[in-house]
Scaffold this motif. Structure first.
Motif, PDB file in Angstrom:
ATOM      1  N   MET A 428       0.845  -1.188   0.000  1.00 49.37           N
ATOM      2  CA  MET A 428       0.000   0.000   0.000  1.00 49.37           C
ATOM      3  C   MET A 428       0.885   1.244   0.000  1.00 49.37           C
ATOM      4  N   TRP A 429       0.324   2.344  -0.544  1.00 45.03           N
ATOM      5  CA  TRP A 429       1.103   3.581  -0.713  1.00 45.03           C
ATOM      6  C   TRP A 429       0.242   4.780  -0.358  1.00 45.03           C
ATOM      7  N   CYS A 430       0.868   5.756   0.296  1.00 50.62           N
ATOM      8  CA  CYS A 430       0.159   6.949   0.728  1.00 50.62           C
ATOM      9  C   CYS A 430      -0.040   7.953  -0.396  1.00 50.62           C
ATOM     10  N   GLY A 431       0.690   7.787  -1.497  1.00 51.71           N
ATOM     11  CA  GLY A 431       0.600   8.722  -2.613  1.00 51.71           C
ATOM     12  C   GLY A 431       1.670   9.794  -2.590  1.00 51.71           C
ATOM     13  N   ASP A 432       2.539   9.788  -1.565  1.00 52.93           N
ATOM     14  CA  ASP A 432       3.584  10.805  -1.429  1.00 52.93           C
ATOM     15  C   ASP A 432       4.808  10.428  -2.257  1.00 52.93           C
ATOM     16  N   ARG A 433       5.240  11.345  -3.112  1.00 57.18           N
ATOM     17  CA  ARG A 433       6.422  11.120  -3.948  1.00 57.18           C
ATOM     18  C   ARG A 433       7.663  10.803  -3.098  1.00 57.18           C
ATOM     19  N   ALA A 434       7.741  11.375  -1.899  1.00 57.11           N
ATOM     20  CA  ALA A 434       8.908  11.146  -1.040  1.00 57.11           C
ATOM     21  C   ALA A 434       9.080   9.668  -0.698  1.00 57.11           C
ATOM     22  N   CYS A 435       7.982   8.974  -0.470  1.00 57.06           N
ATOM     23  CA  CYS A 435       8.063   7.535  -0.167  1.00 57.06           C
ATOM     24  C   CYS A 435       8.549   6.755  -1.386  1.00 57.06           C
ATOM     25  N   GLU A 436       8.045   7.138  -2.543  1.00 55.77           N
ATOM     26  CA  GLU A 436       8.461   6.490  -3.799  1.00 55.77           C
ATOM     27  C   GLU A 436       9.955   6.693  -4.028  1.00 55.77           C
ATOM     28  N   ASP A 437      10.428   7.911  -3.787  1.00 55.26           N
ATOM     29  CA  ASP A 437      11.854   8.216  -3.961  1.00 55.26           C
ATOM     30  C   ASP A 437      12.702   7.431  -2.964  1.00 55.26           C
ATOM     31  N   LYS A 438      12.235   7.340  -1.731  1.00 51.69           N
ATOM     32  CA  LYS A 438      12.989   6.632  -0.694  1.00 51.69           C
ATOM     33  C   LYS A 438      13.127   5.153  -1.050  1.00 51.69           C
ATOM     34  N   ILE A 439      12.031   4.552  -1.501  1.00 53.31           N
ATOM     35  CA  ILE A 439      12.070   3.133  -1.861  1.00 53.31           C
ATOM     36  C   ILE A 439      13.069   2.887  -2.996  1.00 53.31           C
ATOM     37  N   LYS A 440      13.048   3.744  -3.998  1.00 50.64           N
ATOM     38  CA  LYS A 440      13.975   3.563  -5.108  1.00 50.64           C
ATOM     39  C   LYS A 440      15.423   3.753  -4.664  1.00 50.64           C
ATOM     40  N   GLU A 441      15.648   4.775  -3.863  1.00 48.57           N
ATOM     41  CA  GLU A 441      17.012   5.083  -3.422  1.00 48.57           C
ATOM     42  C   GLU A 441      17.575   3.984  -2.524  1.00 48.57           C
ATOM     43  N   GLU A 442      16.749   3.442  -1.643  1.00 49.58           N
ATOM     44  CA  GLU A 442      17.254   2.486  -0.648  1.00 49.58           C
ATOM     45  C   GLU A 442      17.205   1.030  -1.110  1.00 49.58           C
ATOM     46  N   THR A 443      16.327   0.719  -2.095  1.00 48.65           N
ATOM     47  CA  THR A 443      16.182  -0.691  -2.495  1.00 48.65           C
ATOM     48  C   THR A 443      16.424  -0.931  -3.982  1.00 48.65           C
ATOM     49  N   GLY A 444      16.362   0.123  -4.792  1.00 46.48           N
ATOM     50  CA  GLY A 444      16.493  -0.051  -6.241  1.00 46.48           C
ATOM     51  C   GLY A 444      15.185  -0.440  -6.914  1.00 46.48           C
ATOM     52  N   ALA A 445      14.120  -0.569  -6.124  1.00 44.91           N
ATOM     53  CA  ALA A 445      12.816  -0.934  -6.682  1.00 44.91           C
ATOM     54  C   ALA A 445      12.058   0.318  -7.096  1.00 44.91           C
ATOM     55  N   THR A 446      11.226   0.165  -8.116  1.00 48.28           N
ATOM     56  CA  THR A 446      10.382   1.269  -8.576  1.00 48.28           C
ATOM     57  C   THR A 446       8.923   0.837  -8.559  1.00 48.28           C
ATOM     58  N   SER A 447       8.044   1.824  -8.537  1.00 46.40           N
ATOM     59  CA  SER A 447       6.620   1.513  -8.645  1.00 46.40           C
ATOM     60  C   SER A 447       6.355   1.096 -10.083  1.00 46.40           C
ATOM     61  N   ARG A 448       5.835  -0.098 -10.260  1.00 48.46           N
ATOM     62  CA  ARG A 448       5.555  -0.580 -11.616  1.00 48.46           C
ATOM     63  C   ARG A 448       4.191  -0.086 -12.094  1.00 48.46           C
ATOM     64  N   CYS A 449       3.181  -0.180 -11.244  1.00 52.50           N
ATOM     65  CA  CYS A 449       1.876   0.377 -11.611  1.00 52.50           C
ATOM     66  C   CYS A 449       0.927   0.321 -10.425  1.00 52.50           C
ATOM     67  N   ARG A 450      -0.119   1.137 -10.539  1.00 53.15           N
ATOM     68  CA  ARG A 450      -1.268   1.082  -9.638  1.00 53.15           C
ATOM     69  C   ARG A 450      -2.298   0.234 -10.373  1.00 53.15           C
ATOM     70  N   PRO A 451      -2.463  -1.045  -9.995  1.00 54.86           N
ATOM     71  CA  PRO A 451      -3.305  -1.949 -10.794  1.00 54.86           C
ATOM     72  C   PRO A 451      -4.759  -1.499 -10.835  1.00 54.86           C
ATOM     73  N   PHE A 452      -5.425  -1.792 -11.954  1.00 50.79           N
ATOM     74  CA  PHE A 452      -6.838  -1.442 -12.082  1.00 50.79           C
ATOM     75  C   PHE A 452      -7.671  -2.197 -11.044  1.00 50.79           C
ATOM     76  N   GLY A 453      -7.301  -3.455 -10.804  1.00 54.85           N
ATOM     77  CA  GLY A 453      -7.978  -4.222  -9.764  1.00 54.85           C
ATOM     78  C   GLY A 453      -7.337  -3.917  -8.419  1.00 54.85           C
ATOM     79  N   GLN A 454      -7.981  -3.055  -7.614  1.00 54.75           N
ATOM     80  CA  GLN A 454      -7.378  -2.575  -6.374  1.00 54.75           C
ATOM     81  C   GLN A 454      -7.772  -3.447  -5.185  1.00 54.75           C
ATOM     82  N   ASP A 455      -6.915  -4.436  -4.850  1.00 49.42           N
ATOM     83  CA  ASP A 455      -7.082  -5.161  -3.593  1.00 49.42           C
ATOM     84  C   ASP A 455      -6.579  -4.253  -2.466  1.00 49.42           C
TER      85      ASP A 455
END
Length: 478
Positions: A428-455
């Motif tokens: 789950m994601w709060c929508g804040d760009r800062a969290c997205e940047d932190k994840i990429k910087e610290e893990t190398g992972a990126t957000s791939r997509c917000r799926p149409f089917g939202q579990d």
């Protein structure tokens, strides 16, 4: 036997070094070769034939939705590229420039197209005058140039082949409908033809196309657990239209700006086929995309009547299937290894005893399953085997993806999964760009997509712990 063994030994095991395995396969299956132009590749006949089938099938699907093909120049004047600020900033690091024409310096630099939005906008500004001129639903098949620092055949090269659709509509609703429609065309094509399951969804603002209002994507998972963006469809709204002055007189006699879309798929899909379906013996091609679906291999063809019968069978099958005959003087074992290396879905083995018994041996490339088939039933059984193989390859790829998709609820879980469990991580994601940047910087992972089917797998952001707005697929990507 030594020669026959050597062909497979030339491939590094994918479990030992996946990147080297990939390089070995594209070389040994004779899909590409390197060139004296750094970062560019020769697509050899075996590789280009796959692209031709991709073109043919996609083009057919496009035209069923009303798309027409056009061709625009490969050069873009610098002043034209500069008209849309976000767009030019997004592509600036990858642009190749032409500064001279012959011996004379150009008055204005020309960009070698990294994409053609600006050219289509310039074209539409003159082409569209009235609501009667809309919609414009165009596509072009071409090459583009992006000056990549690190390259790999099919996945990332400085010049690559693709199609790029560019449409103009009277309303935002029409543009959005076309954007989603083309994404669904890509998704259906990947699953039905390439046997590659995909996740459909929307890119975050950080990951969307430069200049777009919204970018939709299909994401697929490779055998090594890395994600591959496999096709994108962008809704530009009227932002490009305002930058380029694309206006039309509507039915109420007022001037309005058009709403535009863009969508594309590239030769990187050949890389996806390799990485989703290949094994330690080489390429494995889904039957619907394989340039050659069947290889007929005569056994002991020096014996009377063997080659002639094999040729007869080849000619019979050619009416309904893409088939070749291997009549070279190589040993049967070597021919089998070659057929497997090149990913040909089915081979048919025929020797003197088979011919005498009125039968042949049919072997599936994906499972190595052997089936003794009466020559009278050959076409019927072959069609059944190819259909089963296509279905089974999709189901295996889907099972692999699902088995390598994990749910993370805390940042500690997320980091552990990204580092130790290659695959998609849902969080789950709060929508804040800062969290997205932190994840990429610290893990190398990126957000791939917000799926149409939202579990909803939780209520808090996997990174910061604040209230979550949406589910995101995260992963390390090519």
């Amino acid at each position: 036997m030594a020669k026959e063994k050597k062909l497979v030994e030339a491939i590094t095991s994918m479990d030992v070094d996946f990147a080297q395995w990939y390089t070995d396969v594209v070389k040994k299956a004779e899909l590409v070769d390197y060139t004296s132009v750094k970062g560019c590749m020769v697509i050899k006949p075996a590789g280009y034939a796959i692209w031709e089938n991709i073109q043919k099938e996609l083009d057919r699907r496009f035209k069923e939705t009303g798309v027409e093909n056009v061709y625009l120049p490969m050069f873009i004047p610098e002043s034209l590229l500069q008209k849309e600020k976000d767009h030019v900033e997004g592509f600036a690091p990858e642009v190749a420039w032409v500064t001279h024409g012959g011996l004379e310096p150009l008055q204005e630099r020309l960009c070698v197209r990294p994409t053609s939005e600006t050219l289509f906008c310039d074209f539409y500004a003159n082409e569209v005058q009235s609501y009667r001129d809309l919609p414009k639903v165009y596509n072009q098949w071409c090459s583009v140039v992006r000056w990549e620092k690190t390259t790999r055949p099919f996945l990332r090269s400085r010049e690559f082949l693709w199609q790029e659709g560019h449409t103009a509509h009277a309303t935002g609703e029409e543009a959005e409908k076309r954007t989603i429609q083309m994404l669904n065309v890509y998704a259906d094509f990947c699953e039905e033809v390439l046997a590659i399951p995909v996740i459909k969804g929307q890119k975050t603002d950080k990951e969307k196309f430069a200049g777009a209002e919204a970018t939709y994507t299909i994401e697929s998972l490779m055998h090594d657990g890395k994600a591959l963006q496999s096709g994108t469809s962008h809704n530009f709204g009227d932002g490009f239209a305002k930058a380029f002055g694309i206006q039309f007189t509507d039915k109420d006699n007022t001037l309005k700006y058009v709403h535009q879309t863009s969508w594309g798929m590239t030769t990187r899909m050949i890389g996806a086929i390799i990485m989703v379906h290949g094994d330690d013996s080489g390429l494995v091609l889904p039957p619907r995309i394989a340039p050659t679906q069947v290889m007929v291999i005569p056994i002991a063809m020096h014996k009377e009547g063997v080659l002639e019968k094999a040729q007869e069978i080849r000619d019979r099958l050619a009416k309904d299937f893409r088939v070749k005959l291997d009549a070279t003087d190589k040993s049967p074992g070597w021919k089998f290894s070659e057929q497997e290396m090149k990913g040909i879905p089915v081979r048919i083995e025929m020797g003197p005893k088979d011919i005498e018994a009125g039968q042949a041996v049919m072997v599936r490339r994906d499972t190595r399953e052997k089936l003794v088939v009466s020559l009278e039933e050959l076409e019927e059984k072959l069609a059944q085997v190819l259909d089963a193989m296509q279905k089974d390859m999709l189901e295996r790829a889907r099972a692999h993806r699902d088995a390598h998709t994990y749910d993370a609820h805390t940042y500690e879980e997320f980091v552990d999964m990204i580092n130790n469990k290659p695959g998609f991580v849902r969080g789950m994601w709060c929508g804040d760009r800062a969290c997205e940047d932190k994840i990429k910087e610290e893990t190398g992972a990126t957000s791939r997509c917000r799926p149409f089917g939202q579990d909803r797998i939780g209520d808090t952001c996997v990174c910061c712990g604040r209230p979550a707005k949406s589910l995101i697929y995260w992963g390390k990507a090519y």
